[in-house]
Design an enzyme around this catalytic site. Structure first.
Site, PDB file in Angstrom:
ATOM      1  N   LEU A  69       0.649  -1.183   0.045  1.00 21.34           N
ATOM      2  CA  LEU A  69      -0.029   0.026   0.273  1.00 21.34           C
ATOM      3  C   LEU A  69       0.756   1.211   0.177  1.00 21.34           C
ATOM      4  O   LEU A  69       2.000   1.125   0.202  1.00 21.34           O
ATOM      5  CB  LEU A  69      -0.978   0.063   1.076  1.00 21.34           C
ATOM      6  CG  LEU A  69      -1.936  -1.015   1.065  1.00 21.34           C
ATOM      7  CD1 LEU A  69      -2.322  -1.666   2.665  1.00 21.34           C
ATOM      8  CD2 LEU A  69      -3.086  -0.621   0.398  1.00 21.34           C
ATOM      9  N   LYS A 174      14.756  -0.463   4.519  1.00 16.63           N
ATOM     10  CA  LYS A 174      14.348   0.165   3.255  1.00 16.63           C
ATOM     11  C   LYS A 174      14.286   1.830   3.305  1.00 16.63           C
ATOM     12  O   LYS A 174      14.694   2.329   2.373  1.00 16.63           O
ATOM     13  CB  LYS A 174      12.762  -0.364   3.176  1.00 16.63           C
ATOM     14  CG  LYS A 174      12.042   0.355   1.957  1.00 16.63           C
ATOM     15  CD  LYS A 174      12.367   0.119   0.411  1.00 16.63           C
ATOM     16  CE  LYS A 174      11.847   0.746  -0.320  1.00 16.63           C
ATOM     17  NZ  LYS A 174      12.268   0.618  -1.768  1.00 16.63           N
TER      18      LYS A 174
HETATM   19  P1  NDP Z   1       0.686   3.385  -6.144  1.00 15.87           P
HETATM   20  O1  NDP Z   1      -0.010   4.590  -5.724  1.00 15.87           O
HETATM   21  O2  NDP Z   1       0.814   3.033  -7.492  1.00 15.87           O
HETATM   22  O3  NDP Z   1      -0.303   2.150  -5.829  1.00 15.87           O
HETATM   23  C1  NDP Z   1      -1.115   2.182  -4.682  1.00 15.87           C
HETATM   24  C2  NDP Z   1      -2.346   1.024  -4.623  1.00 15.87           C
HETATM   25  O4  NDP Z   1      -2.628   0.731  -3.360  1.00 15.87           O
HETATM   26  C3  NDP Z   1      -3.480   1.460  -5.711  1.00 15.87           C
HETATM   27  O5  NDP Z   1      -3.649   0.241  -6.297  1.00 15.87           O
HETATM   28  C4  NDP Z   1      -4.352   1.662  -4.781  1.00 15.87           C
HETATM   29  O6  NDP Z   1      -5.555   1.916  -5.406  1.00 15.87           O
HETATM   30  C5  NDP Z   1      -4.195   0.958  -3.541  1.00 15.87           C
HETATM   31  N1  NDP Z   1      -4.683   1.588  -2.294  1.00 15.87           N
HETATM   32  C6  NDP Z   1      -4.653   2.701  -1.667  1.00 15.87           C
HETATM   33  N2  NDP Z   1      -5.710   2.780  -0.706  1.00 15.87           N
HETATM   34  C7  NDP Z   1      -6.052   1.554  -0.443  1.00 15.87           C
HETATM   35  C8  NDP Z   1      -6.969   0.934   0.379  1.00 15.87           C
HETATM   36  N3  NDP Z   1      -7.344   1.570   1.297  1.00 15.87           N
HETATM   37  N4  NDP Z   1      -7.320  -0.327   0.123  1.00 15.87           N
HETATM   38  C9  NDP Z   1      -6.936  -1.129  -0.869  1.00 15.87           C
HETATM   39  N5  NDP Z   1      -6.089  -0.659  -1.820  1.00 15.87           N
HETATM   40  C10 NDP Z   1      -5.597   0.430  -1.484  1.00 15.87           C
HETATM   41  O7  NDP Z   1       1.878   2.977  -5.245  1.00 15.87           O
HETATM   42  P2  NDP Z   1       3.217   2.072  -5.680  1.00 15.87           P
HETATM   43  O8  NDP Z   1       2.680   0.826  -6.053  1.00 15.87           O
HETATM   44  O9  NDP Z   1       4.120   2.908  -6.539  1.00 15.87           O
HETATM   45  O10 NDP Z   1       3.858   1.747  -4.373  1.00 15.87           O
HETATM   46  C11 NDP Z   1       3.418   0.986  -3.261  1.00 15.87           C
HETATM   47  C12 NDP Z   1       4.359   0.997  -2.105  1.00 15.87           C
HETATM   48  O11 NDP Z   1       5.663   0.449  -2.588  1.00 15.87           O
HETATM   49  C13 NDP Z   1       4.655   2.314  -1.516  1.00 15.87           C
HETATM   50  O12 NDP Z   1       4.989   2.122  -0.162  1.00 15.87           O
HETATM   51  C14 NDP Z   1       6.037   2.728  -2.122  1.00 15.87           C
HETATM   52  O13 NDP Z   1       6.894   3.475  -1.595  1.00 15.87           O
HETATM   53  C15 NDP Z   1       6.646   1.417  -2.506  1.00 15.87           C
HETATM   54  N6  NDP Z   1       7.743   1.209  -3.186  1.00 15.87           N
HETATM   55  C16 NDP Z   1       7.226   1.771  -4.925  1.00 15.87           C
HETATM   56  C17 NDP Z   1       8.342   1.552  -5.801  1.00 15.87           C
HETATM   57  C18 NDP Z   1       7.904   2.073  -7.306  1.00 15.87           C
HETATM   58  O14 NDP Z   1       9.031   2.160  -8.028  1.00 15.87           O
HETATM   59  N7  NDP Z   1       6.647   2.577  -7.671  1.00 15.87           N
HETATM   60  C19 NDP Z   1       9.511   0.761  -5.665  1.00 15.87           C
HETATM   61  C20 NDP Z   1       9.629   0.319  -4.177  1.00 15.87           C
HETATM   62  C21 NDP Z   1       8.626   0.277  -3.221  1.00 15.87           C
HETATM   63  P3  NDP Z   1      -6.521   2.814  -5.869  1.00 15.87           P
HETATM   64  O15 NDP Z   1      -5.628   3.146  -7.200  1.00 15.87           O
HETATM   65  O16 NDP Z   1      -7.730   2.025  -6.606  1.00 15.87           O
HETATM   66  O17 NDP Z   1      -6.844   3.859  -5.019  1.00 15.87           O
END
Ligand code: NDP
Length: 287
Positions: A69, A174
């Protein structure tokens, strides 16, 4: 671990969607549910995922829950919600992959441990490209036996799995990685700004500095998109800002002067470009 175990995947974003695809490719049964955006759920259903009507059904129908998340806030509001807690049983496992704070990870773990639910603290590095290729690095905190048990699942998404300590240690290492990455990103943008002013070709910069003491992952991997001023995420600047904030908070006031300064830069740029790639921090120095 049995390949036909059911995995409930929460957080189908830039990272979660490709990670979930790799689990399906590796033969796991994947349960998903919609948060706001239906698109990733539809994509995964086409590949064989099962849609559940709510996060509560997702947890109830899964042996293992994986969450990735955005921040501590969503970790708390989802993983500690009644909807989720009511469905937990002592046979279930949580693999928590968000880049959250060590404190929030420990809070979730305490409550899950009270319910005899086993937990791994397993944030990742490697970006969206690594998530797509299944070459992520996992920084796993928790019981070593549980890491072993969950290894096949993590190996479907990752190339390197490090056991780094107890619960909280994954999130901690991390945060340390992100402290460096955030600073290296700013440094790489400054290097490019100077190279452009001094008419040094980017390829030459990459080749020579890439083999010299100024080399960094950021210089090697982010310079091309900086040259193009292409700030499509990727990894959102708001998320990097959150990561630096975790590092600064964990260190305590004024203990990390460089990270604190860089955090202010990310905060400033986030006002306009928070949902763009974190390399948009380069706008501070590139003309
Ligand atoms: P995104 O913003 O792309 O995705 C977040 C996801 O979480 C979305 O699918 C969103 O759904 C979902 N979400 C948010 N709130 C809820 C909820 N209450 N219930 C269920 N689903 C929820 O983030 P990333 O995938 O980029 O990042 C996720 C994590 O990974 C973060 O902590 C980030 O720091 C870490 N990270 C990211 C990297 C990257 O390159 N992007 C690399 C390494 C780690 P919806 O869109 O439907 O709201």
């Amino acid at each position: 671990m049995n390949r036909r175990q059911r995995i409930g995947f929460i957080g189908l974003g830039a990272m979660g969607l490709p990670m979930a695809k790799n689990l399906i490719k590796n033969g796991y049964i994947l349960n998903v549910s919609t948060h706001r955006n239906r698109t990733p759920v539809d994509e995964l259903k086409e590949l064989g995922a099962v849609e559940q009507n709510s996060v509560s059904e997702l947890v109830s129908e899964s042996d293992i829950v994986i969450s990735i998340l955005p921040t501590d806030r969503e970790m708390e509001s989802v993983l500690l919600s009644g909807e989720v807690l009511d469905q937990l049983t002592s046979e279930k496992i949580l693999i928590e992959m968000t880049s959250g704070s060590p404190a929030m990870m420990k809070k979730v773990h305490e409550i899950y441990r009270g319910m005899e639910v086993r937990v791994l603290d397993a944030p990742v590095s490697g970006g969206t490209a690594g998530a797509e290729k299944g070459t992520l690095t996992v920084m796993a905190g928790g019981d070593a036996k549980l890491v072993d048990e969950c290894k096949p699942i993590m190996e479907a998404m990752a190339e390197n799995i490090y056991v780094v300590g107890q619960i909280g240690a994954g999130k901690a290492i991390k945060a340390i990685n992100q402290l460096l990455a955030s600073i290296h990103m700013v440094a790489s943008a400054e290097a490019l700004a100077l190279a452009e002013k001094l008419e040094i070709e980017t390829d030459m910069l990459k080749k020579v500095v890439g083999n010299s003491s100024g080399a960094s992952w950021m210089l090697e991997n982010k310079i091309d998109s900086l040259v193009e001023r292409n700030f499509n995420p990727g990894f959102k600047l708001n998320l990097m800002k959150k990561d630096v904030q975790i590092a600064v908070d964990e260190a305590g006031n004024d203990k990390l002067p460089l990270a604190s300064y860089v955090l202010d830069l990310y905060k400033e740029v986030a006002n306009q470009d928070g949902e763009r790639d974190f390399s948009a921090i380069g706008k501070k120095v590139l003309v």
